[in-house]
Scaffold this motif. Structure first.
Motif, PDB file in Angstrom:
ATOM      1  N   THR A 350     -15.810  18.573   1.949  1.00 52.13           N
ATOM      2  CA  THR A 350     -17.129  19.198   1.827  1.00 52.13           C
ATOM      3  C   THR A 350     -18.035  18.660   2.924  1.00 52.13           C
ATOM      4  N   PHE A 351     -18.532  19.544   3.788  1.00 49.40           N
ATOM      5  CA  PHE A 351     -19.487  19.174   4.837  1.00 49.40           C
ATOM      6  C   PHE A 351     -18.981  18.001   5.681  1.00 49.40           C
ATOM      7  N   GLY A 352     -17.695  18.046   6.034  1.00 48.92           N
ATOM      8  CA  GLY A 352     -17.130  17.015   6.885  1.00 48.92           C
ATOM      9  C   GLY A 352     -16.710  15.749   6.171  1.00 48.92           C
ATOM     10  N   VAL A 353     -16.875  15.700   4.869  1.00 46.05           N
ATOM     11  CA  VAL A 353     -16.456  14.536   4.081  1.00 46.05           C
ATOM     12  C   VAL A 353     -15.170  14.886   3.350  1.00 46.05           C
ATOM     13  N   GLU A 426     -13.014   9.601   9.255  1.00 50.19           N
ATOM     14  CA  GLU A 426     -12.281   8.750   8.318  1.00 50.19           C
ATOM     15  C   GLU A 426     -12.342   7.268   8.685  1.00 50.19           C
ATOM     16  N   ARG A 427     -13.401   6.864   9.351  1.00 49.14           N
ATOM     17  CA  ARG A 427     -13.600   5.444   9.659  1.00 49.14           C
ATOM     18  C   ARG A 427     -14.357   4.726   8.547  1.00 49.14           C
ATOM     19  N   ILE A 428     -15.093   5.467   7.732  1.00 49.14           N
ATOM     20  CA  ILE A 428     -15.834   4.905   6.608  1.00 49.14           C
ATOM     21  C   ILE A 428     -15.295   5.515   5.324  1.00 49.14           C
ATOM     22  N   HIS A 429     -14.881   4.653   4.392  1.00 46.50           N
ATOM     23  CA  HIS A 429     -14.366   5.104   3.100  1.00 46.50           C
ATOM     24  C   HIS A 429     -15.237   4.513   1.998  1.00 46.50           C
ATOM     25  N   LEU A 470     -14.810   0.647   2.478  1.00 45.56           N
ATOM     26  CA  LEU A 470     -13.782   0.277   3.444  1.00 45.56           C
ATOM     27  C   LEU A 470     -14.158   0.839   4.810  1.00 45.56           C
ATOM     28  N   VAL A 471     -14.031   0.021   5.849  1.00 42.18           N
ATOM     29  CA  VAL A 471     -14.359   0.419   7.220  1.00 42.18           C
ATOM     30  C   VAL A 471     -13.129   0.227   8.094  1.00 42.18           C
ATOM     31  N   LYS A 472     -12.832   1.217   8.947  1.00 41.68           N
ATOM     32  CA  LYS A 472     -11.686   1.150   9.848  1.00 41.68           C
ATOM     33  C   LYS A 472     -12.178   1.162  11.298  1.00 41.68           C
ATOM     34  N   SER A 478      -8.323  -2.303   8.792  1.00 45.45           N
ATOM     35  CA  SER A 478      -9.363  -1.952   7.825  1.00 45.45           C
ATOM     36  C   SER A 478      -9.932  -3.218   7.208  1.00 45.45           C
ATOM     37  N   VAL A 479     -11.232  -3.184   6.922  1.00 45.00           N
ATOM     38  CA  VAL A 479     -11.907  -4.265   6.201  1.00 45.00           C
ATOM     39  C   VAL A 479     -12.624  -3.629   5.017  1.00 45.00           C
TER      40      VAL A 479
END
Length: 712
Positions: A350-353, A426-429, A470-472, A478-479
């Motif tokens: 949805t909207f790029g997410v 997909e760098r921020i989860h 989570l950040v990639k 990933s952290v």
């Protein structure tokens, strides 16, 4: 389908013939293994999310590692995972585990393909494909669980090609274990598949008078009804019969006092037994609605009967001449577990997410009935001059289905939703989840055993949230940070006739995950804090009722029970596993965990929790020659270390169990369909002990195991 094949056994297939058939290609894909955390998934999480993208700590013990170490006991398997240790056994019949400093609850923290399983028998079977460990609270997935970890056993599934494997393991102390693994298609269209695992084991022990036998039969069928709909049914029947091993007591009550007696001394009676029999059936129905949406239902029923003919020591030590008071306690337990789960798993944008979600519900009913005899004192026994067989041991008089016997039960309902939102390429989860629980625990009384005054069922309806980020910064790095909660149901206490509060826990965790060597080597680092409150605890070895607040005191057994307090566990864990080169695979697991009393009615603040070793370090390396005349020759080496710990939370200075380390080695060879392997455990024959509440269990002496087998 290809992604699912990547989670199979760690067997890196190689072809010596350049010409391959469609069948060969299919088999290659099913045996292919991608090491590290890049593509591996774990069914314990209930989503197909790669482990490197999960803001929680999950570790796998795969089939290849099980074969390399010739594992036949879960106690040996979990040495390969950080933060998980064995604290002891009950008569060597079943083991007790510690996760992140806290005891794992055998009523709720062990799963079979994600569903509740019987646990008072031996957990390992040759129908296990891998063992999955989800660390920390897992209430989102499973509701009422202890906060340290959840252990999940993934069973072998039918294959669509002909597979035959026979193996015979033999070893010292009369060890014999033949196993059989058969699989294939029952129809030309390969829409009906089967698998059969069977094993038998007979063994003596380095401890005098101890022996045991067990067997397993586990058939399963998979029916591919249509391409999108699949039904798997599996049956497990197992039986275990072994001498009840009561362990050792120190002659003077101290750890150093154990040096005065041989570690192979048997303080029980040869006729006392641990008997366990289980039959379980599981039905799994999977339907692929679309490429991005699937639904899965699991229904199951499990029935078990356990009989313990135990010998214990009410005084906890002998007198100065070695005379030891012994008492028997005989009981039978009949347990039935039934339940069903339903999970809707999918993804959408949805909207790029991008969203990876699971929506599910589950129901479990566990009934159990206990028959027991009053304790019977045995004749005097001297540990320096043991004489056996002078006692006629009483037998249990209960039987299954007694209509007048009260039956305990616990019923669990749950509904949960979890969504992992992936943003910015997909760098921020962001993971958000919540579970709605309803747990009912109580006793069904009868006319012959009427309901006590003021009795009521224990009903709890807590919410269990999870939030994680989570950040990639890099594709293979990933952290994350996460917050989770859990609860444990304690129910109605029959001794005090009061309702116990639930035990609650909260965890904060920070971690990092990475893949090296093109995803072949995975690294996981986690830092955590778990706070556990309203603990139900026991203190043993009391000569009189304590002066601190307690719920009950048993004069005969000399223990007191209480509820309250606050315990805390803080730790760092590191797991490294996979392949460094095509020939060299490694598994490293190390942890530092400080599990202490913050406040407690019975113990001093700052005391270490029973059985928790602050430091552990384990490494296993395996090297296989894949070229030249010695192709197929394989070498393995392991070093396993467990730091010192206290036998009880009282932290008595003379009851510190010393640190223990051991080395294992193996050599194997495979040629075409044939394979053999020799493993030697505890190569240097070191002396080590497990301990709990003043009772010590010696670890195995040096032991060799040889396997010979064929697969085709």
């Amino acid at each position: 389908m290809w992604l699912l094949c990547l989670t199979g056994p760690a067997a890196f297939a190689q072809h010596t013939n350049n010409k391959t058939t469609d069948s060969d290609t299919s088999r290659l894909l099913k045996e292919l293994m991608v090491y590290g955390q890049k593509r591996q998934i774990a069914s314990i999480t209930k989503t197909p999310t790669p482990l490197i993208d999960l803001p929680i700590s999950v570790q796998l013990i795969d089939r290849k590692l099980i074969e390399q170490q010739q594992i036949t006991d879960v106690r040996d398997a979990i040495k390969n995972v950080s933060g998980i240790t064995v604290t002891g056994t009950y008569g060597d019949g079943y083991a007790m585990f510690n996760g992140r400093g806290f005891s794992m609850n055998f009523n709720s923290n062990f799963r079979w393909n994600g569903i509740l399983m019987q646990t008072t028998g031996r957990l390992y079977g040759d129908n296990i494909e891998r063992i999955e460990i989800l660390k920390g609270p897992a209430s989102i997935q499973y509701g009422d669980v202890a906060p340290g970890a959840v252990m999940n056993f993934v069973s072998k599934k039918p294959l669509d090609y002909e597979y035959r494997r026979f193996e015979l393991k033999v070893g010292e102390y009369g060890f014999v274990r033949p196993t059989l693994d058969l699989s294939g298609a029952l129809t030309p269209a390969k829409n009906l598949l089967y698998r059969l695992n069977a094993s038998y084991e007979s063994s003596n022990h380095f401890i005098d008078k101890i022996n045991g036998k067990n067997y397993l039969i586990a058939p399963s069928i998979t029916w591919k009804i249509i391409p999108a709909l699949e039904w798997n049914v599996e049956l497990t029947a197992k039986n275990d019969n072994r001498t009840f091993a009561p362990g050792l007591v120190s002659p003077d009550g101290t750890f150093e006092g154990l040096k005065k007696i041989p570690r192979g001394l048997f303080l029980g009676e040869p006729d006392s037994r641990h008997r366990y029999n289980e039959t379980s059936v599981y039905s799994t129905l999977s339907y692929k609605i679309s490429n991005h949406l699937s639904i899965r239902n699991v229904s199951y029923y499990s029935k078990a009967q356990e009989q313990e003919e135990s010998v214990f020591f009410p005084d906890g030590k002998a007198d100065e001449n070695g005379n030891l008071n012994r008492t028997t306690e005989f009981f039978q337990t009949f347990t039935g577990i039934a339940g069903t789960t339903l999970d809707l798993v999918g993804k959408f944008s949805t909207f790029g997410v991008h969203h990876d979600f699971v929506i599910g519900a589950d129901y479990t009913r566990r009934n159990y009935t206990i028959f027991y005899n009053d304790p019977v004192e045995l004749k005097p026994f001297n540990m320096y001059h043991p004489v056996y067989g002078e006692n006629i041991l009483p037998k249990i008089i209960g039987y299954d289905g007694d209509p007048d016997k009260p039956k305990q039960f616990i019923t669990r309902y749950g509904a949960y939703v979890q969504d992992q939102l992936k943003m910015w390429d997909e760098r921020i989860h962001l993971m958000l989840g919540v579970r709605f629980n309803k747990t009912i625990q109580g006793t069904k009384y009868t006319a012959a055993n009427p309901t006590p005054a003021n009795y009521k069922d224990d009903v709890k309806k807590p919410l269990s949230p999870r939030i994680a980020l989570l950040v990639k910064p890099l594709k293979d790095l990933s952290v994350y940070a996460s917050y989770t909660q859990s609860y444990e149901q304690n129910g109605w206490d029959e001794l005090t006739n009061i309702m116990l509060q639930s035990t609650d826990a909260k965890q904060i965790e920070f971690g990092a995950k990475s893949n090296l060597f093109s995803g072949k080597l995975g690294i996981g680092l986690s830092v955590f804090q778990i706070d556990k409150k309203n603990i139900v605890g026991y203190v043993f070895g009391l000569d009189s009722a304590p002066d601190w607040p307690h719920l009950a005191y048993n004069e005969y057994y000399k223990w007191a029970m209480y509820q309250g307090g606050h315990h805390r566990s803080r730790g760092v864990e590191l797991d490294i596993n996979g392949k460094i080169t095509p020939q060299l695979s490694i598994n490293i697991a190390t942890s530092y965990i400080n599990a202490t009393v913050v406040e407690d009615p019975a113990f001093k603040s700052g005391n270490q929790l029973e059985g928790n070793a602050k430091q552990t370090f384990n490494i296993w390396a395996d090297y296989v020659l894949d070229k030249g005349r010695l192709k197929g020759l394989e070498f393995g080496y392991g070093f396993f270390y467990k730091g010192k710990f206290y036998a009880s939370t009282q932290n008595l200075p003379d009851a510190v169990v010393k640190a223990y380390w051991s080395m294992d080695a193996s050599i194997g060879y495979s040629y075409r369909q044939f394979f053999t392997r020799l493993n030697v455990s505890n190569l240097t024959n070191n002396i080590g002990y497990l301990a709990r509440s003043g009772l010590y269990e010696p670890l195995w002496v040096r032991r060799s195991t040889l396997s010979i087998g064929v697969k085709f």
